[in-house]
Design an enzyme around this catalytic site. Sequence first.
Site, PDB file in Angstrom:
ATOM      1  CD  GLU A  38      -2.719   1.562   0.365  1.00  0.00           C
ATOM      2  OE1 GLU A  38      -3.389   0.642  -0.136  1.00  0.00           O
ATOM      3  OE2 GLU A  38      -2.810   2.752   0.001  1.00  0.00           O
ATOM      4  CB  THR A  80      -5.761  -0.328  -3.491  1.00  0.00           C
ATOM      5  OG1 THR A  80      -5.074   0.659  -2.740  1.00  0.00           O
ATOM      6  CG2 THR A  80      -5.341  -1.705  -3.033  1.00  0.00           C
ATOM      7  CG  ASP A 253      -1.171   0.371  -3.681  1.00  0.00           C
ATOM      8  OD1 ASP A 253      -0.308   1.220  -3.364  1.00  0.00           O
ATOM      9  OD2 ASP A 253      -2.208   0.172  -3.019  1.00  0.00           O
ATOM     10  CG  HIS A 254      -1.843   3.823  -5.083  1.00  0.00           C
ATOM     11  ND1 HIS A 254      -1.702   4.582  -3.958  1.00  0.00           N
ATOM     12  CD2 HIS A 254      -2.764   2.885  -4.774  1.00  0.00           C
ATOM     13  CE1 HIS A 254      -2.524   4.137  -3.016  1.00  0.00           C
ATOM     14  NE2 HIS A 254      -3.166   3.093  -3.467  1.00  0.00           N
TER      15      HIS A 254
HETATM   16  C1  GP9 Z   1      -9.251  -0.513   0.911  1.00  0.00           C
HETATM   17  C2  GP9 Z   1      -7.830  -0.378   0.512  1.00  0.00           C
HETATM   18  C3  GP9 Z   1      -7.429   1.022   0.187  1.00  0.00           C
HETATM   19  O1  GP9 Z   1      -9.734  -1.808   1.021  1.00  0.00           O
HETATM   20  O2  GP9 Z   1      -7.403  -1.315  -0.379  1.00  0.00           O
HETATM   21  O3  GP9 Z   1      -7.524   1.360  -1.121  1.00  0.00           O
HETATM   22  P1  GP9 Z   1      -6.991   2.775  -1.668  1.00  0.00           P
HETATM   23  O4  GP9 Z   1      -7.746   3.855  -0.917  1.00  0.00           O
HETATM   24  O5  GP9 Z   1      -5.510   2.864  -1.400  1.00  0.00           O
HETATM   25  O6  GP9 Z   1      -7.283   2.740  -3.109  1.00  0.00           O
END
Ligand code: GP9
Length: 411
Positions: A38, A80, A253-254
């Site tokens: 994350e 995500t 992811d980003h």
């Molecule tokens: C929520 C989590 C966050 O389940 O995967 O997603 P994001 O806000 O980073 O896109």
Amino acid sequence: YETNQKIASIKGIKLIPADQRKYFGMAKGRNVIVIQGESFQNFLIGLKINGKEVTPNLNELVKHSFYFSNLFQQVGPGNTSDAEFIMNTSLFPNDNTPTSLTVGNKEIPSLPKVLKEKGYSTMTFHTDKINFWNRDQLYPDLGFDQYFDESYFGDSDKVGMAASDDVLYKKGTEALANAKKPFYSMFISLSSHHPFVIPDEKKTLDLPSEYDGTLIGDYLTAQNYTDAAIGRFIEELKKKGIWDNSVILFYGDHLGLQDKALDDRDQELFEQFTGHKYNLKDRYTIPFIVSIPGKTDNGTEVSSPGGQLDFMPTLANLLGVKIDHKLVHFGQDLLQGQNNLIGIRYYLPPGGFVNDHIIYYPNESFADGDAFSLNTMDRVKDFSKYETSYQKILTLEELSDSYYAQLPEKE
Ligand code: GP9
């Protein structure tokens, strides 16, 4: 196959036959463990503050892996969940709606589906509730047989939105130990989500006091926890005898740090520890690490540019799975050393791209845009010769959208 040929010819590369590819089948038959970090940005790798590494476990993993150090995020508004979609499909995400909100009734060609034909079991792990980002529909559509969410992990040891990354990996490893082999699995971490608040008892990064109360300090602390939890995960996989028979992927992811979220103090601290101002490359690059224990032990850095769409073809090649006749893929295998063209159309205006030389940021027209040298991040004044790259990336994105739109409905 024709569509893949068309994509390759737009990019100006060749579809290399599987048996002529470098590293084809290097991880054949192995379990796959994909860890999606994350908000994990690439500048964290190797970073030291006051002589101490922020991510010691991932730094160690890099030494025994293929490490792609110039890898750009390509997610859209689904953040995500778009990263999850891209990893499994190598298609562009939607530019205006989270892609996971547009699934639900589609037959989406994907790597998990191809691996299932080869006897793999497929599963994915995330500690949040399954309906966030419509994942209850996304996961079956991507071909996952099983998913594990809050109902499996519970809500003890909460960090931010859900159970901690330690719970994710600990309970996840138990499920892997019982899973039918070989398996394809994804772990979607969450503890390092914005606003990056980690409980005091979990903090192990000793930052100078000038970091107190800053976003950058909280970000480094959260990613240091992410890294520590991954270190414990690796140990557990080794203990359970899973590590040596697996190929392990890690990527961010980003981005986590939006430029506008950093105030003057954050910007100064960033400049202090990197020696330069926070730039587009810092913002949009994420690490991509592929480890095949016993085969990549000496470590190889690949510094040519790539994007998230390239993950799936790169992994398929290492697994010895031929996808050119099975899956339309807009990304390419990063281990073949071919030139690349990477579209970043949501975080940059439509037509934003990275090629082997520049990162280009469009404006009203191509000529109004901004271009920066990929090596130095210095502004490139005359970028007129790259207009063809701009046209090509728009064509590829349109082709991906129309391919996705015509995918058949489920029976
Ligand atoms: C929520 C989590 C966050 O389940 O995967 O997603 P994001 O806000 O980073 O896109």
